[in-house]
Write a protein that holds these residues in place. Structure first.
Motif: not given
Ligand SMILES: Cc1cc2nc3c(=O)[nH]c(=O)nc-3n(C[C@H](O)[C@H](O)[C@H](O)COP(=O)(O)OP(=O)(O)OC[C@H]3O[C@@H](n4cnc5c(N)ncnc54)[C@H](O)[C@@H]3O)c2cc1C
Ligand SMILES: Cc1cc2nc3c(=O)[nH]c(=O)nc-3n(C[C@H](O)[C@H](O)[C@H](O)COP(=O)(O)OP(=O)(O)OC[C@H]3O[C@@H](n4cnc5c(N)ncnc54)[C@H](O)[C@@H]3O)c2cc1C
Ligand code: SF4
Ligand code: SF4
Ligand code: SF4
Ligand code: SF4
Lengths: 725, 307
Positions: A155-182
């Motif tokens: 989930n990189i949209r509802d729990q990521n890009s939508w909540v961290h709309m203005h934190d590009r670096v943070g949301s990129t890192d979080k997306a990578i983590d989410a993918i690793k986990i998946a």
């Protein structure tokens, strides 16, 4: 975030140790799976060996990662290229791609083509949520030739890009983590096969207002045996209390009575009035419902016959009622007419069977004598009966109650005699009502000449006393009421105090114009206060006319409060029995407000009519037909697939302590004797995969399919330690 | 937090109008409450509450900061506040509630209070004395009845509740849990009856006195017009006195009658007493002790009836 980064970079030194610790666990489980899987008996036995061999996926796992932009929903808030680059170096990842709309047809094609071209063993889509698109991507995974359960979502949209709309670096890192986990989980996913269970060819409808009646008639017409459960002594609900109905002004009873008669007569409908749902067990396709048939004190001809009283039973003659000495208010007439302890709501009731209100009955026995030795319909010692039925699907249609408008003290309901509610108005203006259709002032029986209607009474109210929502039919029925007094009482003027007139339906706005032309007066202003003139019992309606911008103090003879509505009293208990949620305001919660308004999140349970939210009759009937159609689908299909997420017992490890048996909220577990040992056994169809037992078992003897311990441990590892290399 | 309340010892916030215009309200409150087991300790150094209409409608920051300063004084005494005026209640209760529930606002106010070396902590509650009198948790109607030595038998007394104590009721525990009915309440009538008098209902009882919200200061004729309407309704019921729980309402009804006489030429001569003054009388305090001779409208006819 910073701390987590440290953990990720530190991983390499500690890594080896940890993987040592973890590895044996994984191996051990792998060994066990073949042993456990046969007990998790897949529905299609031929597939079992495949499932077993496929569990050895991790070593040679080849995972494809598909990153979705969702237009700019995701791509606008993170660096997709960076996510793509990082994903390539995640262990087991064999292929990475991204696409503008992954759920579109071309997006799905990217997935199944990649599965074939790159010999993928598992799929990760980094996009929205499983709630929205898990079914879509499972289908795409299947199209690529894999078992659909080889799919995992990040989930990189509802729990990521939508909540961290203005934190590009943070949301990129979080997306990578989410993918690793998946990916970590995807590498350990096993083939699973949904279990099919047969669906009982019967349905239950709870509540017999116009919604429940319509749904039952539709189900019955589709050949489905339908149990219709009504709490009141007769069917029809609120609509049977109405006089005329907007916007066509046809008489409510005239259009409803034929339906009531049909319900009473239909061979496929088994009607239980004065009854409620007592207990529910089971799941879609196989709900075991216990109905509590309340002690009614009066037998139907059928019931009498079963007791050997041939030709007896209640025929609705009413001799008992005439004789009964106990007088009580008739709540069908909103308390404005008396009834006896033995009563019917009104002359057209279905079923035409009297009921004793045992809370008021003094058991004098006079009615028994009045009923006579032939019919012998009355049984003063009758007791509640409990009846068990099995149904495949259920529709809740429990309707609404009127908000207790006396809570809005400023309008004086129950303090001032000539302030009434709209429902009381319906009864007073109705020819079969307590005054024979003459609208009169409760204080002196005089015909009013000036009637004020207070709209949004308790609705659209954010003071904390009323309801925040719009009750949706009060504008329209108040217009109807205005018309009725203009038509019935020459010279009488209706004054409508309103915030907005919401006449949104087909032919509704036209109806509004018509009532304006007929001479109704409209004052835009929320009524602040109503005061009574002690001598005349006339009322002063105080408000601010927001169109003319001046305060108003208008003297009228009578005030009608268009009270808000709220879920009926027993809705909350009933919904809990079926595991259905409600929204904050108490109305029952639909599965999706636009795309699945009749469904609920409990498979096999549907909603019809006002119990889901205020609706007028046209919308109520439409929703009832929608619910009936939805509820008949599983029945006509004959079987439903259950998610294969059930628990299974690893028998060698099970100590037979039985503690899990008591923990399971769905009674899915039991203890059995096997090869001289006591072990736990799962009834797969009952298990909802909640994991309560799996998390608890002290010996680790419970294997949760699709949420296995090795899978979860691997996910945690992937996040904290970066996973295996 | 409410421990101070449980000890029945309160920091007594007087406000402006009571001590300046109706000093009997102060003495009666302290003496009568003492007999009922509640000690009112003067809140030293307190300023104007500040008046909700005058300050609240013009500069909210000043409004919050001034009220907060009064609250801090009570916090330093480790006592809940008791007060005798609906306007003060509106300001001090409401600012206390807002500051307790809104961190941003609290920080902003504390920034201002820093200049006078104070910090608002949110450790106390605010009560109207009428609330303490009615609520069994503190005193209650029975205790009041028992304390009466000079029952006001035979007097027909109407009640003016005033707006700011009753509304908005949304967040106020007293209004929601004790008063219950905020549109047509009768708890004050119960208090009046406890003193032996006959409470009288009248038309449009809950209407404003006319003074609040800065109306008296801004447009006196308009304010008196509203007061006049209330007086007409009261006259219809032939009451011997009107009782209130707010010195500002009292000012409007009492001095207002003189102004109405001047401006509209209508005379009512209706005695107006704060409930504390009534309670003092019923417990045997003398009219002089209560400063009743300082009222604009003579209380004599009423006193003759009850003494
Ligand atoms: C004053 C007034 C006038 C109106 N006029 C119009 C009009 O002119 N035109 C129009 O289109 N709409 C009108 N309406 C709206 C109309 O009443 C509703 O649209 C309609 O009644 C909704 O039907 P329902 O079956 O959803 O609910 P209901 O009519 O409330 O039926 C629910 C039924 O379920 C039963 N029940 C409740 N809980 C349980 C339980 N736990 N177990 C078993 N049974 C239960 C109840 O006893 C009841 O029989 C009016 C409403 C009001 C208040
Ligand atoms: C600007 C705007 C914003 C809106 N926003 C919202 C919103 O935010 N939320 C919301 O709930 N609703 C919204 N709506 C309403 C929403 O668009 C409609 O409720 C919905 O589209 C209705 O779906 P439909 O299938 O009935 O009709 P349509 O979407 O019109 O579909 C009818 C289909 O039938 C085809 N068709 C027509 N005639 C024939 C024929 N003779 N033979 C074969 N095919 C034919 C058409 O090509 C079309 O594909 C909005 C509407 C507008 C105009
Ligand atoms: S898959 Fe989800 S995130 Fe991607 S386009 Fe569709 S809805 Fe948006
Ligand atoms: S037994 Fe009950 S229902 Fe029958 S007549 Fe007596 S009171 Fe009425
Ligand atoms: S339908 Fe009309 S009267 Fe009813 S709540 Fe909505 S706006 Fe108000
Ligand atoms: S997973 Fe939940 S539902 Fe299934 S058996 Fe265990 S406790 Fe029961």
């Amino acid at each position: 975030m910073a701390e987590k980064k440290k953990a990720t970079t530190k991983k390499t030194p500690s890594k080896k140790e940890d993987s040592k610790k973890v590895a044996p666990v994984k191996q051990e489980v792998k060994k066990q799976v073949p042993a456990a899987t046969p007990k998790a008996a897949p529905a299609k036995p031929a597939a079992a060996p495949a499932a077993v061999s496929s569990t050895t996926q991790q070593g040679d796992a080849r995972i494809g990662v598909f990153i979705c932009h969702c237009g700019t929903n995701i791509a606008g808030s993170m660096d997709i290229d960076a996510v793509q680059e990082s994903s390539k170096s995640i262990p087991h990842v064999a292929y990475v791609d991204n696409y503008k709309y992954m759920c579109s047809m071309p997006g799905q094609t990217v997935i199944h083509k990649a599965i074939k071209d790159h010999k993928l063993t598992g799929v990760v889509v980094a996009a929205c949520t499983p709630r929205l698109h898990e079914p879509t991507f499972r289908a795409a995974t299947k199209d690529g030739g894999l078992n659909p359960f080889r799919f995992e979502m990040a989930n990189i949209r509802d729990q990521n890009s939508w909540v961290h709309m203005h934190d590009r670096v943070g949301s990129t890192d979080k997306a990578i983590d989410a993918i690793k986990i998946a990916v970590a989980k995807a590498a350990l996913l096993q083939d699973l096969y949904p279990k099919s269970v047969p669906v009982e060819k019967a349905a239950m409808v709870v509540g017999a207002g116009v919604a429940g009646m319509q749904a039952s008639l539709d189900l019955a017409a589709a050949g489905i045996k339908t149990y219709l459960i009504e709490a009141d002594t007769s069917i029809g609900g609120r609509m049977s209390q109405l006089d005329k109905t907007f916007p066509t002004l046809d008489c409510s009873q005239c259009i409803l009575t034929p339906k009531m008669v049909d319900v009473g007569r239909d061979e496929n409908i088994e009607l239980y009035t004065y009854s409620e749902v007592h207990e529910v067990e089971g799941y879609i396709g196989n709900f075991d419902v216990t109905i509590r048939k309340k002690a009614r004190g009066v037998m139907t001809p059928k019931e009498a016959e079963a007791k050997g009283i041939v030709g007896g039973g209640c025929n609705g003659c009413g001799d008992c009622e005439t004789a009964c000495p106990v007088v009580k208010p008739n709540m069908f007439e909103v308390g404005m007419k008396p009834r006896k302890a033995i009563y019917i709501n009104h002359p057209q009731v279905v079923p035409l069977i009297y009921t004793i209100d045992f809370d008021s009955c003094v058991k004098c026995g006079i009615c028994v004598t009045a009923c006579g030795p032939e019919k012998r319909a009355i049984d003063l010692e009758s007791k509640d009966e409990f009846i068990k039925v099995k149904v495949g699907t259920v529709i809740l249609a429990t309707g609404y109650d009127i908000f207790p408008i006396e809570k809005k003290e400023e309008w004086g309901y129950k303090r001032f005699e000539n302030v009434i509610t709209s429902l009381e108005f319906e009864r007073l203006i109705c020819a079969s009502g307590p005054t024979g259709g003459h609208l009169v002032r409760p204080s002196d029986g005089q015909t009013p000449k000036r009637v004020a209607f207070v709209l949004c009474a308790g609705s659209r109210d954010n003071t904390g006393t009323g309801k925040p929502y719009c009750s949706r039919f009060c504008c329209m029925y108040s217009l109807k009421h205005a018309h009725q007094i203009i038509e019935k009482i020459p010279g009488c003027v209706p004054y409508l105090f309103y915030m907005d007139i919401r006449s949104f339906g087909k032919m509704y706005e036209e109806f509004y114009y018509r009532i304006q032309d007929e001479g109704a007066k409209f004052i835009r202003g929320r009524v602040a206060n109503i005061m009574e003139d002690k001598a005349t019992k006339n009322l002063h309606v105080m408000t601010d006319d927001t169109l003319l911008d001046r305060p108003i103090d208008m003297e009228v003879d009578m005030v009608v409060l268009a009270s808000a509505v709220q879920p009926s009293a027993d809705t909350n208990r009933t919904r809990k029995l079926f595991g259905v949620s409600c929204s904050m305001d108490g109305w029952l919660l639909e599965a999706h407000p636009k795309l699945n308004p009749c469904g609920t999140t409990t498979a096999g349970v549907f909603l019809a009519g006002v119990c889901q939210g205020p609706k007028d009759i046209p919308d109520t009937v439409a929703s009832a037909e929608g619910a009936a159609s939805a509820a008949s689908i599983p029945i006509h299909k004959g079987e439903v697939e259950l998610e294969p997420y059930f628990a299974s017992c690893i028998e060698e490890k099970c100590a037979g302590c039985g503690m899990c048996v008591n923990l399971c909220p769905y009674s899915a577990l039991s203890l059995v004797e096997k090869d001289g040992r006591t072990v736990m056994q799962v009834t797969e169809a009952k298990c909802k995969g909640c994991g309560t037992c799996g998390g608890f078992c002290p010996g680790g003897a419970i294997w949760m399919n699709h949420f296995t311990t090795p899978q979860i441990v691997a996910q945690i590892d992937a996040f904290l330690l970066g996973g295996e290399q | 937090m409410s421990e101070a309340g449980a000890n029945h010892k309160f920091a007594f916030y007087l406000g402006c109008i009571a001590p300046n215009r109706y000093p009997g309200v102060e003495s009666a409150s302290i003496k009568a409450m003492k007999k009922l087991g509640v000690e009112l300790v003067p809140l030293k150094g307190a300023s104007c509450c500040p008046a909700p209409g005058a300050f609240g409608s013009i500069d909210l920051n000043v409004f919050y900061a001034m009220a907060a300063r009064n609250l801090v004084l009570a916090e330093q005494m480790k006592m809940d506040i008791a007060l005798v005026c609906n306007g003060c209640y509106k300001s001090i209760w409401e600012v206390n509630h807002k500051l307790k529930h809104n961190k941003d606002l609290r920080d902003a106010v504390n920034e201002v209070l820093k200049e006078v070396d104070m910090e608002y902590k949110g450790t106390i509650n605010v009560y109207h004395t009428a609330e303490l009198l009615y609520n069994d948790k503190f005193i209650g109607v029975d205790k009041i009845r028992d304390s009466v030595t000079n029952p006001l038998t035979g007097a027909r007394i109407a009640v003016h509740y005033g707006c700011h104590l009753v509304k908005p009721h949304k967040d106020r525990e007293f209004e929601k849990e004790v008063m219950l009915n905020t549109e047509c309440p009768t708890w004050m009538e119960e208090l009046v009856a406890a003193l032996g008098a006959t409470p009288v209902e009248y038309r449009n009882k809950m209407q404003c006195c006319g003074a609040g919200g800065g109306v008296r200061g801004y447009d006196i004729v308009h304010a008196l017009d509203i007061t006049n309407e209330k007086l007409i309704n009261l006259k219809e019921e032939k009451v011997d006195a009107l009782t209130d729980i707010c010195p500002f309402c009292q000012l409007q009804f009492d001095r207002g009658q003189i102004e109405i006489q001047e401006k509209f030429g209508v005379t009512y001569n209706l005695p107006v007493l704060h409930f504390a003054e009534l309670l003092g009388l019923a417990q045997g305090m003398s009219p002089q002790d209560l400063g009743l001779d300082l009222h604009g409208i003579s209380c004599e006819p009423f006193l003759q009836k009850v003494l």
